[in-house]
Design an enzyme around this catalytic site. Structure first.
Site, PDB file in Angstrom:
ATOM      1  N   ASP A  25     -11.029   1.750  -4.642  1.00 33.45           N
ATOM      2  CA  ASP A  25      -9.786   1.505  -5.380  1.00 33.45           C
ATOM      3  C   ASP A  25     -10.039   0.254  -6.232  1.00 33.45           C
ATOM      4  O   ASP A  25     -10.326  -0.818  -5.691  1.00 33.45           O
ATOM      5  CB  ASP A  25      -8.641   1.275  -4.373  1.00 33.45           C
ATOM      6  N   TYR A  62      -5.172  -1.801 -14.276  1.00 38.54           N
ATOM      7  CA  TYR A  62      -4.820  -1.891 -15.707  1.00 38.54           C
ATOM      8  C   TYR A  62      -5.131  -3.296 -16.252  1.00 38.54           C
ATOM      9  O   TYR A  62      -5.586  -3.459 -17.379  1.00 38.54           O
ATOM     10  CB  TYR A  62      -3.343  -1.565 -15.939  1.00 38.54           C
ATOM     11  N   ARG A 104      -0.936 -12.991  -9.677  1.00 37.41           N
ATOM     12  CA  ARG A 104      -0.492 -12.784  -8.286  1.00 37.41           C
ATOM     13  C   ARG A 104      -0.499 -14.105  -7.525  1.00 37.41           C
ATOM     14  O   ARG A 104       0.352 -14.362  -6.681  1.00 37.41           O
ATOM     15  CB  ARG A 104      -1.390 -11.747  -7.598  1.00 37.41           C
ATOM     16  N   ASP A 150      -7.244   5.180 -10.604  1.00 32.36           N
ATOM     17  CA  ASP A 150      -8.011   4.043 -10.102  1.00 32.36           C
ATOM     18  C   ASP A 150      -8.586   4.199  -8.700  1.00 32.36           C
ATOM     19  O   ASP A 150      -8.986   3.228  -8.089  1.00 32.36           O
ATOM     20  CB  ASP A 150      -7.195   2.745 -10.251  1.00 32.36           C
ATOM     21  N   GLU A 151      -8.662   5.447  -8.242  1.00 31.19           N
ATOM     22  CA  GLU A 151      -9.297   5.652  -6.942  1.00 31.19           C
ATOM     23  C   GLU A 151     -10.324   6.773  -7.024  1.00 31.19           C
ATOM     24  O   GLU A 151     -10.124   7.749  -7.729  1.00 31.19           O
ATOM     25  CB  GLU A 151      -8.246   6.011  -5.895  1.00 31.19           C
TER      26      GLU A 151
HETATM   27  N1  DCP Z   1       0.390   2.017 -12.113  1.00 31.72           N
HETATM   28  C1  DCP Z   1       1.414   2.372 -12.967  1.00 31.72           C
HETATM   29  N2  DCP Z   1       2.659   2.558 -12.490  1.00 31.72           N
HETATM   30  C2  DCP Z   1       2.911   2.386 -11.203  1.00 31.72           C
HETATM   31  C3  DCP Z   1       1.884   2.040 -10.309  1.00 31.72           C
HETATM   32  C4  DCP Z   1       0.618   1.855 -10.800  1.00 31.72           C
HETATM   33  O1  DCP Z   1       1.179   2.504 -14.155  1.00 31.72           O
HETATM   34  N3  DCP Z   1       4.128   2.554 -10.771  1.00 31.72           N
HETATM   35  C5  DCP Z   1      -0.952   1.789 -12.660  1.00 31.72           C
HETATM   36  C6  DCP Z   1      -1.220   0.325 -12.834  1.00 31.72           C
HETATM   37  C7  DCP Z   1      -2.274   0.001 -11.841  1.00 31.72           C
HETATM   38  C8  DCP Z   1      -2.922   1.335 -11.564  1.00 31.72           C
HETATM   39  O2  DCP Z   1      -1.921   2.307 -11.792  1.00 31.72           O
HETATM   40  O3  DCP Z   1      -3.188  -0.937 -12.358  1.00 31.72           O
HETATM   41  C9  DCP Z   1      -3.469   1.460 -10.171  1.00 31.72           C
HETATM   42  O4  DCP Z   1      -2.461   1.289  -9.185  1.00 31.72           O
HETATM   43  P1  DCP Z   1      -2.730   0.446  -7.865  1.00 31.72           P
HETATM   44  O5  DCP Z   1      -1.548   0.644  -7.000  1.00 31.72           O
HETATM   45  O6  DCP Z   1      -4.074   0.717  -7.301  1.00 31.72           O
HETATM   46  O7  DCP Z   1      -2.652  -1.048  -8.363  1.00 31.72           O
HETATM   47  P2  DCP Z   1      -3.749  -2.027  -8.927  1.00 31.72           P
HETATM   48  O8  DCP Z   1      -5.080  -1.390  -9.057  1.00 31.72           O
HETATM   49  O9  DCP Z   1      -3.196  -2.595 -10.182  1.00 31.72           O
HETATM   50  O10 DCP Z   1      -3.760  -3.169  -7.859  1.00 31.72           O
HETATM   51  P3  DCP Z   1      -4.551  -3.284  -6.478  1.00 31.72           P
HETATM   52  O11 DCP Z   1      -5.498  -4.403  -6.675  1.00 31.72           O
HETATM   53  O12 DCP Z   1      -3.494  -3.600  -5.473  1.00 31.72           O
HETATM   54  O13 DCP Z   1      -5.224  -1.974  -6.222  1.00 31.72           O
HETATM   55 MG    MG Z   2      -6.102  -0.482  -7.516  1.00 34.13          MG
HETATM   56 MG    MG Z   3      -4.792   2.510  -6.356  1.00 36.85          MG
END
Ligand code: DCP
Ligand code: MG
Ligand code: MG
Length: 616
Positions: free
Chosen positions: A20, A25, A59, A116-117
């Site tokens: 992941d 983004y 964060r 992203d996974e």
């Molecule tokens: N995303 C989105 N809308 C959402 C949730 C996520 O557009 N409601 C997008 C933005 C994130 C991406 O999907 O960057 C991946 O979601 P993750 O939950 O894996 O979040 P991140 O990769 O940003 O953070 P982490 O480091 O917690 O994985």
């Molecule tokens: Mg992620």
């Molecule tokens: Mg994710």
């Protein structure tokens, strides 16, 4: 004892890695603008009024994913905000990284989950490296990354696990020196580390990884140490009383709704069964949050629980085949589903957006224009390849290109907003309706400018389809429009190889098109447990036959509670795990049941999550 006899069998012969990407983004934006990272500036990506993600500097200063933009600015006034509604750059990055990761499997089993996974089935790599171990000198082993080149790889310590481990009582893991599974997991952990380091050095992205024997376990255990970490689920997985095996113990404390593969409706029914009453969150916290937590253990331990009872609770009209057995497996941490093989072309491509109000012809046509333009661009990105045998037409100013596959059908789906009832409120509606038609050949023409193709498409195909979909005299109000191409034909490459020119192919397309029975499978094919009941406000007269499949797709919002307001769906994989990116929360604006603020509909889910996960 019934329960024990019922325990599902686990196939632990695989090693599965789950990745992941961290702050995905935001990481994509940082890759484009390195100064942000170099100067440790806080960065957030915005969609509509929400921060969908933010980098670690943000964060660190107290920002969270899925926070309202206004709050974020208050907390961090110097926040750099980048608009993220155009998903092109994220999709491109996702593809590029996936292309990189998939090289590490030897069996082509590499599956993307959202953007992203990624799951990798690395069983063969691990087994081969296991064979090559010298048990007298584990500490200086050589990891072979290639089946062809014996020199490609790295040295590693095969006696020690790399990264974090998960064991229910930390620090008390049993001595399992001779355990073969442990040895395979150790090798897997070194591969995960190598992949994460390579990803960072070659592409600049950090990722979090999980190492285990199934998609379920690797995904869940990976989450234990974020960001930029990795976790291996330690054995024993079998051989003990079922409830004492590590996977069953690991799963026990999870809220039932947070287990991948257990959808919103299923977890709702299970909560109801365990609590013996309607779960409270049903009326207040719609997405993800629950007032009473019902854990996996609570469900497992409830009287008489087993496949039979689960089938009674979850079965019934419209439920998926063997739902009781499938959920029972998941409760014990057993997931024998395969990581799907890499597909070179997507099964379908679709673009969608959601709207607070869309109720007049001019606006709708404008939206069609936007969606069709993106769709065409996506088709060109995903389905064209460069080609130089001189048989096919060149693009206006680029190298010659050819279609490696083409869709046979074009599909228009909408989600009408139910009318306001006598009490002034609106039913929440998840029902989509759709129509499909053969794809017109002009859409595949590479010498016509995209703008002209789009206009012709709207005039000749989409608008007439829309009129058939919405014959209502009193008008309509749409909360979502999705435009997609489906029924991918991969025969095109072979046809071109045998020297058939594009004109012939297009004529063939045109001719055959008339007889096609449109097989209109939406994503995801088998993810949810049960279709949602269409809401009452929908005009049933205009439902089309594939409505039920869309309802499957629609059931996803409850799954992750993610409000994605401008979404693209793509079904590159066969997975029954596919978590759609198109999770759009559409209902009327409501006051927040927790703090009372009036929240616009597109922000409601994020706002609810904000409360669920707390401020600190
Ligand atoms: N995303 C989105 N809308 C959402 C949730 C996520 O557009 N409601 C997008 C933005 C994130 C991406 O999907 O960057 C991946 O979601 P993750 O939950 O894996 O979040 P991140 O990769 O940003 O953070 P982490 O480091 O917690 O994985
Ligand atoms: Mg992620
Ligand atoms: Mg994710």
């Amino acid at each position: 004892m019934d329960v024990i006899l019922d325990i599902p069998k686990r196939h632990d012969d695989r090693i599965i890695l789950h990745f992941d990407y961290d702050c995905f983004y935001a990481a994509v934006v940082e890759a484009e603008r390195p100064e942000i990272k170099e100067m440790s500036l806080p960065l957030a990506v915005q969609q509509k009024q929400i921060i969908v993600t933010c980098n670690y500097e943000a964060r660190r200063r107290g920002l969270k994913k899925l926070q309202l933009i206004s709050e974020a600015k208050r907390i961090c006034p110097d926040l750099i905000i980048v608009l993220g509604e155009d998903l092109t750059r994220f999709r491109d990055a996702s593809k590029k990284l996936y292309g990189f990761l998939q090289q590490f499997t030897w069996n082509r089993r590499a599956e993307r989950l959202g953007f992203d996974e990624v799951f990798l089935d690395v069983t063969e790599v691990i087994n081969e490296n296991l064979k090559l171990l010298n048990s007298n000198n584990l500490r200086s082993s050589f990891f072979h990354l290639s089946q062809k080149d014996p020199l490609e790889g790295f040295t590693y310590d095969a006696a020690t696990i790399c990264g974090h481990t998960y064991y229910p009582e930390q620090g008390k893991a049993p001595n399992l020196l001779d355990d073969l599974l442990l040895q395979r997991l150790i090798i897997g952990s070194h591969l995960a580390q190598h992949i994460r380091c390579s990803l960072e050095s070659s592409h600049g992205y950090t990722a979090t990884a999980g190492v285990s024997t199934s998609k379920l376990l690797s995904k869940l255990v990976g989450n234990v140490n974020k960001p930029n970490g990795q976790t291996t689920l330690l054995p024993p997985y079998t051989g003990l009383e079922p409830a004492l095996c590590v996977p069953a113990r690991f799963l026990a404390a999870f809220d039932i709704g947070s287990v991948p593969g257990i959808g919103f409706k299923t977890s709702h029914k299970l909560r109801k069964h365990v609590l013996q009453t309607e779960p409270k969150y049903d009326e207040s916290l719609i997405y993800g949050g629950t007032l009473e937590s019902v854990s996996v253990r609570d469900v497992r331990d409830s009287p008489g629980m087993g496949v039979k009872l689960l089938s009674q609770i979850l079965g019934g009209h419209g439920s998926s085949h063997n739902i009781g057995g499938r959920v029972w497996n998941l409760l014990w941490g057993v997931d024998n589903s395969n990581v799907t093989e890499t597909r070179s072309v997507p099964r379908q491509i679709s673009i969608e957006d959601s709207y607070l109000r869309l109720d007049n012809e001019m606006q709708v046509k404008q939206e069609f224009r936007t969606l069709a333009t993106s769709l065409l661009r996506r088709m060109h990105t995903d389905l064209l390849e460069e080609h130089d045998n001189g048989l096919l037409e060149a693009g206006p100013d680029g190298p010659q290109k050819r279609w490696i596959a083409w869709p046979r059908s074009i599909r228009l789906s909408t989600r009408p907003r139910p009318p306001v009832g006598p009490d002034g409120t609106r039913a929440r509606s998840f029902a989509r309706i759709s129509r499909s038609a053969p794809l017109p050949s002009f859409m595949l023409n590479l010498s016509t400018p995209a703008k002209d193709i789009v206009e012709r498409l709207i005039l000749e195909i989409i608008w007439p389809m829309f009129k058939r979909l919405h014959p209502e005299k009193q008008g309509w109000d749409l909360s979502l429009v999705n435009l997609g191409v489906t029924n991918m034909d991969e025969g095109a490459v072979n046809a071109t190889d045998s020297r058939v020119d594009i004109g012939t192919l297009l004529r063939r397309q045109e001719g055959v098109g008339k007889e096609w029975r449109v097989e209109d499978k939406d994503v995801p094919p088998d993810f949810t447990d049960e279709p949602l009941v269409p809401s009452k406000g929908v005009n049933e007269g205009c439902m089309v036959k594939d409505e039920a499949e869309h309802q499957d797709f629609e059931a996803v919002p409850g799954k992750l509670g993610i409000p994605l307001v401008n979404a693209v769906t793509e079904d590159d994989n066969d997975s029954d795990w596919e978590f759609s990116d198109a999770n759009t929360n559409l209902s009327t604006a409501t006051p927040c049941p927790v703090c009372g603020s009036f929240i616009p509909i597109f922000a409601a889910a994020a706002h609810e999550r904000f409360h669920v996960f707390g401020d600190g």
